[in-house]
Write an enzyme that holds these catalytic residues in place. Structure first.
Site, short mmCIF file in Angstrom:
data_model
loop_
_atom_site.label_atom_id
_atom_site.label_comp_id
_atom_site.label_asym_id
_atom_site.label_seq_id
_atom_site.Cartn_x
_atom_site.Cartn_y
_atom_site.Cartn_z
N ASP A 8 27.83 23.71 -5.97
CA ASP A 8 27.92 25.25 -5.39
C ASP A 8 28.48 24.87 -3.62
O ASP A 8 29.12 24.21 -3.51
CB ASP A 8 26.63 25.77 -5.02
N CYS A 66 24.57 20.65 -4.42
CA CYS A 66 23.83 21.75 -3.65
C CYS A 66 23.58 21.20 -2.57
O CYS A 66 24.06 19.47 -2.26
CB CYS A 66 22.82 22.75 -4.73
N THR A 68 20.77 20.23 -0.99
CA THR A 68 19.66 19.45 -1.76
C THR A 68 19.29 18.55 -2.63
O THR A 68 18.52 18.00 -2.73
CB THR A 68 18.27 19.82 -1.51
N GLY A 71 17.31 23.01 -6.06
CA GLY A 71 18.38 24.56 -7.33
C GLY A 71 18.91 23.80 -8.12
O GLY A 71 18.76 24.31 -9.08
N HIS A 99 13.21 5.63 -17.28
CA HIS A 99 11.99 6.06 -17.83
C HIS A 99 11.88 7.39 -18.63
O HIS A 99 11.63 7.81 -19.09
CB HIS A 99 10.92 6.04 -16.28
N ARG A 110 24.41 18.00 1.98
CA ARG A 110 23.79 18.15 3.15
C ARG A 110 23.23 16.67 3.60
O ARG A 110 23.45 16.45 4.82
CB ARG A 110 24.04 19.33 3.63
N HIS A 134 8.39 5.07 -22.94
CA HIS A 134 8.88 5.91 -22.55
C HIS A 134 9.34 7.07 -23.45
O HIS A 134 9.53 8.44 -23.39
CB HIS A 134 10.21 5.52 -21.40
N ARG A 137 6.84 9.65 -24.23
CA ARG A 137 6.81 10.62 -23.50
C ARG A 137 7.93 11.51 -23.46
O ARG A 137 7.35 12.53 -23.09
CB ARG A 137 6.39 9.47 -21.94
#
Length: 145
Positions: A8, A66, A68, A71, A99, A110, A134, A137
């Site tokens: 983004d 993005c 973080t 999102g 896993h 950022r 794994h 799962r």
């Protein structure tokens, strides 16, 4: 390996750096899915583009950037067949692959330096899925789609 990448506006600058890094990696074909500027865009629009490319087999793996990574992970995980997560360390990238058979990597543009994100990508592209317990799962999680 075909790698789809998008961002983004918050991740745009780092996406450009990471595309250049990926182009230099052996046996990696880069699919830059946008955007082409740092004008404001909605992260979900680009997360879906990459997630659908991976889910359809057009790309082998996906990378999203993005502010973080959170999102992007939320949006990408809504696409059936996708296992996306926001990853901030190479160690987490290794576990994500080994896993969880992670197929879409979500990065922070950022809060994580480009050099660290490059190492995260390197691990994401090379670490194998361990299978075994794994696999059972992951199959249970994927049955939730």
């Amino acid at each position: 390996m075909r790698v789809a990448i998008a961002s983004d506006h918050a991740g745009f600058e780092q996406k450009q750096v990471l595309v250049a890094f990926l182009v230099g990696e052996p046996e990696v074909e880069v699919m830059d899915m946008g955007p082409d500027s740092d004008d404001r865009v909605d992260y979900s629009d680009y997360a879906v583009k990459v997630a659908e490319a991976v889910a359809s087999g057009t790309a082998d793996r996906g990378i999203l950037v993005c502010g973080t990574g959170i999102g992007m992970a939320l949006a990408a995980d809504k696409v059936a067949g996708i296992r996306a997560s926001s990853i901030t360390t190479p160690e987490f990238a290794d576990l994500f692959r080994r896993h969880n058979d992670g197929n879409v990597l979500c990065l922070s543009g950022r809060f994580v330096e480009p050099e660290v994100n490059e190492e995260i990508i390197r691990v994401f592209l090379t670490a194998p899925f361990e299978g075994g317990r794994h696999a059972d799962r992951v199959a249970k999680v994927m049955a939730l789609d």
